[in-house]
Scaffold this motif. Structure first.
Motif, PDB file in Angstrom:
ATOM      1  N   HIS A   1      -5.936   3.494  11.067  1.00 47.92           N
ATOM      2  CA  HIS A   1      -6.760   2.754  11.891  1.00 47.92           C
ATOM      3  C   HIS A   1      -6.534   3.131  13.236  1.00 47.92           C
ATOM      4  O   HIS A   1      -6.350   2.155  14.255  1.00 47.92           O
ATOM      5  CB  HIS A   1      -6.512   1.011  11.744  1.00 47.92           C
ATOM      6  N   HIS A   2      -6.409   4.272  13.437  1.00 56.04           N
ATOM      7  CA  HIS A   2      -6.037   4.857  14.822  1.00 56.04           C
ATOM      8  C   HIS A   2      -6.313   6.306  14.962  1.00 56.04           C
ATOM      9  O   HIS A   2      -6.303   7.102  14.106  1.00 56.04           O
ATOM     10  CB  HIS A   2      -4.609   4.663  15.180  1.00 56.04           C
TER      11      HIS A   2
ATOM     12  N   THR B   1       0.999  -2.089   8.369  1.00 58.01           N
ATOM     13  CA  THR B   1       2.507  -1.629   8.426  1.00 58.01           C
ATOM     14  C   THR B   1       2.723  -0.302   8.130  1.00 58.01           C
ATOM     15  O   THR B   1       1.912   0.302   7.225  1.00 58.01           O
ATOM     16  CB  THR B   1       3.281  -2.668   7.710  1.00 58.01           C
ATOM     17  N   ASN B   2       3.912   0.231   8.385  1.00 57.92           N
ATOM     18  CA  ASN B   2       4.205   1.630   7.960  1.00 57.92           C
ATOM     19  C   ASN B   2       4.321   1.601   6.594  1.00 57.92           C
ATOM     20  O   ASN B   2       4.036   2.558   5.889  1.00 57.92           O
ATOM     21  CB  ASN B   2       5.414   2.180   8.690  1.00 57.92           C
ATOM     22  N   GLU B   3       4.798   0.596   5.969  1.00 61.81           N
ATOM     23  CA  GLU B   3       5.003   0.622   4.238  1.00 61.81           C
ATOM     24  C   GLU B   3       3.399   0.478   3.815  1.00 61.81           C
ATOM     25  O   GLU B   3       3.355   1.392   2.681  1.00 61.81           O
ATOM     26  CB  GLU B   3       5.727  -0.804   3.955  1.00 61.81           C
ATOM     27  N   GLN B   4       2.587  -0.112   4.449  1.00 60.67           N
ATOM     28  CA  GLN B   4       1.436  -0.231   3.712  1.00 60.67           C
ATOM     29  C   GLN B   4       0.471   1.279   4.017  1.00 60.67           C
ATOM     30  O   GLN B   4      -0.132   1.828   3.147  1.00 60.67           O
ATOM     31  CB  GLN B   4       0.320  -1.364   4.091  1.00 60.67           C
ATOM     32  N   PHE B   5       0.871   1.817   5.177  1.00 60.27           N
ATOM     33  CA  PHE B   5       0.146   3.121   5.499  1.00 60.27           C
ATOM     34  C   PHE B   5       0.932   4.327   4.566  1.00 60.27           C
ATOM     35  O   PHE B   5       0.154   4.917   3.974  1.00 60.27           O
ATOM     36  CB  PHE B   5       0.661   3.590   6.859  1.00 60.27           C
ATOM     37  N   GLU B   6       2.109   3.988   4.315  1.00 65.41           N
ATOM     38  CA  GLU B   6       2.626   5.017   2.986  1.00 65.41           C
ATOM     39  C   GLU B   6       1.991   4.764   1.468  1.00 65.41           C
ATOM     40  O   GLU B   6       1.791   5.641   0.852  1.00 65.41           O
ATOM     41  CB  GLU B   6       4.283   4.697   2.966  1.00 65.41           C
TER      42      GLU B   6
ATOM     43  N   SER C   1       0.004  14.671  14.936  1.00 61.06           N
ATOM     44  CA  SER C   1       1.509  14.551  15.151  1.00 61.06           C
ATOM     45  C   SER C   1       2.089  13.675  14.224  1.00 61.06           C
ATOM     46  O   SER C   1       1.619  13.289  13.098  1.00 61.06           O
ATOM     47  CB  SER C   1       1.842  14.227  16.383  1.00 61.06           C
ATOM     48  N   LYS C   2       3.375  13.516  14.134  1.00 65.55           N
ATOM     49  CA  LYS C   2       4.366  12.790  12.905  1.00 65.55           C
ATOM     50  C   LYS C   2       3.656  11.243  13.195  1.00 65.55           C
ATOM     51  O   LYS C   2       3.821  10.513  12.146  1.00 65.55           O
ATOM     52  CB  LYS C   2       5.749  12.923  13.217  1.00 65.55           C
ATOM     53  N   ARG C   3       3.528  11.006  14.364  1.00 64.66           N
ATOM     54  CA  ARG C   3       3.039   9.493  14.551  1.00 64.66           C
ATOM     55  C   ARG C   3       1.536   9.421  14.849  1.00 64.66           C
ATOM     56  O   ARG C   3       0.973  10.172  15.621  1.00 64.66           O
ATOM     57  CB  ARG C   3       3.986   8.796  15.583  1.00 64.66           C
ATOM     58  N   ILE C   4       1.004   8.243  14.282  1.00 57.78           N
ATOM     59  CA  ILE C   4      -0.314   7.844  14.367  1.00 57.78           C
ATOM     60  C   ILE C   4      -0.601   6.674  14.920  1.00 57.78           C
ATOM     61  O   ILE C   4      -0.536   5.599  14.149  1.00 57.78           O
ATOM     62  CB  ILE C   4      -1.417   8.112  13.057  1.00 57.78           C
ATOM     63  N   GLY C   5      -0.382   6.461  16.016  1.00 59.76           N
ATOM     64  CA  GLY C   5      -0.225   5.173  16.721  1.00 59.76           C
ATOM     65  C   GLY C   5       1.399   4.654  16.223  1.00 59.76           C
ATOM     66  O   GLY C   5       2.105   5.349  16.448  1.00 59.76           O
ATOM     67  N   LEU C   6       1.219   3.505  15.582  1.00 64.21           N
ATOM     68  CA  LEU C   6       2.743   2.983  15.184  1.00 64.21           C
ATOM     69  C   LEU C   6       3.046   3.542  13.805  1.00 64.21           C
ATOM     70  O   LEU C   6       4.200   3.163  13.396  1.00 64.21           O
ATOM     71  CB  LEU C   6       2.723   1.390  15.096  1.00 64.21           C
ATOM     72  N   CYS C   7       2.128   4.046  12.918  1.00 64.39           N
ATOM     73  CA  CYS C   7       2.272   4.663  11.725  1.00 64.39           C
ATOM     74  C   CYS C   7       2.938   6.079  11.760  1.00 64.39           C
ATOM     75  O   CYS C   7       2.494   6.793  12.444  1.00 64.39           O
ATOM     76  CB  CYS C   7       0.980   4.616  10.886  1.00 64.39           C
ATOM     77  N   ARG C   8       3.961   6.421  10.865  1.00 69.14           N
ATOM     78  CA  ARG C   8       4.474   7.513  10.657  1.00 69.14           C
ATOM     79  C   ARG C   8       4.089   8.163   9.224  1.00 69.14           C
ATOM     80  O   ARG C   8       4.197   7.758   8.397  1.00 69.14           O
ATOM     81  CB  ARG C   8       6.097   7.535  10.722  1.00 69.14           C
TER      82      ARG C   8
END
Length: 358
Positions: free
Chosen positions: A170-171, A186-191, A213-220
């Motif tokens: 969402h970014h 959350t990053n957990e849900q992103f994973e 990049s490694k980060r998309i907003g707050l998600c890794r």
């Protein structure tokens, strides 16, 4: 009828998927497609946990039934409204008492119920391993404003395997990336979302992923997946500056001046104080093409730096004047003549370009 299934069979089984953990647990991360169906509220879960620690298992079980018992009839009604005449899949954290209790209630109500052996904990272990599974990858590159996301969607419409990380996060990946987007997961849900999609791809066919990049907003992006992306060849969209500015105005021109200024302020240190003030003045005057032209000085430098960092094949593809659909066709024609591979030791940088006549 109630049965317990291992993860692969559970995920493949039919039926609505109910997560009986507390709302806070569900919000932190859940199996994609699951519906929150909590046995306990967050406060009730805390009460049962405290009781377990202070008075032991039997007292906690008794308290749990006292809290949840009055809800049982409602559980059956709610589950029937969600499942219709179909089966129900459900799980808790470890596949223990919470899922067993809800499965018993729904089974007594005549529903066919399947539980997950090991619960969500088993799913999370699996989800963390999936990004290491190798897949052939094409990275879709191109400077800001070349329309990469629209082209990615065009590829998906043509039946290509696409992992749209920005849609999952969402970014859009830049300081302007959160505009018009729902809250990030959350990053957990992103994973979790990535894992389910990645596992579903045919390993014999390439997956298209936009350069990130490694980060998309707050998600890794999971590290094992990012390493695969970092080794994959790049098909790079090349457009004239004027077209890039048209695309940026189309994508971001509908947002308020305040939103655009706030996004610009977020890159003040990297853009420089003078350029930032100039860009803000242009935004406030709604001279958007000129403002975005100034902002591209930062984004183009960032993109160029990232390209020079990666020693992978790079294929610039001229797409001046082409729609997203036409870009997709051009990319596919080019990609089918090349192997999409992931290599530990990629070949040297290639600047082979495909022109409109090529």
């Amino acid at each position: 009828m109630t049965q317990a299934l291992a993860l692969s069979d559970f995920l493949a089984a039919p039926g609505v998927l109910l997560d009986v953990r507390s709302p806070a647990e569900f919000a932190q991360g859940h199996i994609p497609g699951a519906i929150s169906f909590p046995l306990f509220t967050d406060d009730e879960r805390a009460q049962v946990g405290t009781c377990y620690k202070q008075q032991g298992r039997d007292a906690a079980v008794e308290l749990g039934f006292a809290l949840a018992g009055p809800k049982f009839a409602g559980f059956i009604t709610q589950a029937r409204s969600l499942a219709g005449n179909g089966p129900v899949r459900l799980h808790c954290w470890r596949g223990g008492m919470r899922s067993e209790a809800v499965a018993w209630v729904l089974g007594m109500g005549g529903l066919s119920v399947t539980t997950l052996v090991g619960g969500y904990k088993t799913f999370r272990r699996w989800a963390l391993t999936v990004p290491a599974w190798t897949r052939p990858i094409w990275i879709l590159g191109g400077m800001t404003g070349t329309g990469k996301t629209a082209v990615l969607h065009a590829l998906a419409e043509r039946g290509e395997q696409v992992l749209d990380l920005e849609a999952i996060a969402h970014h859009r990946g830049s300081s302007f990336g959160m505009l018009g987007q729902p809250p990030q997961p959350t990053n957990e849900q992103f994973e979790n979302e990535i894992a389910v999609r990645w596992a579903g791809f045919d390993p014999t066919r390439p997956v298209w992923i936009e350069a990130e990049s490694k980060r998309i907003g707050l998600c890794r992006v999971p590290e094992p997946l990012f390493r695969q992306m970092d080794r994959a060849a790049v098909l790079e969209l090349v457009r004239p500056q004027a077209e890039r500015l048209e695309i940026l105005v189309r994508d971001y021109g509908g947002f308020s001046t305040d939103d655009l200024v706030a996004a610009t302020e977020r890159i003040r240190k990297r853009l420089g104080g003078l350029r930032t003030q100039e860009a803000i003045a242009l935004l406030q005057a709604r001279r958007l093409p000129e403002a975005f032209d100034l902002l591209l000085t930062y984004y183009d430098k960032t993109y160029t730096y990232d390209l020079t960092r990666r020693s992978v094949p790079r294929y610039p593809i001229e797409v001046a004047g082409l729609s997203a659909a036409e870009c997709g066709d051009r990319l596919l024609a080019f990609a089918r003549a090349l192997p999409a591979t992931v290599s530990e030791d990629p070949p040297a940088l290639c600047d082979l370009a495909l022109t409109p006549d090529g």
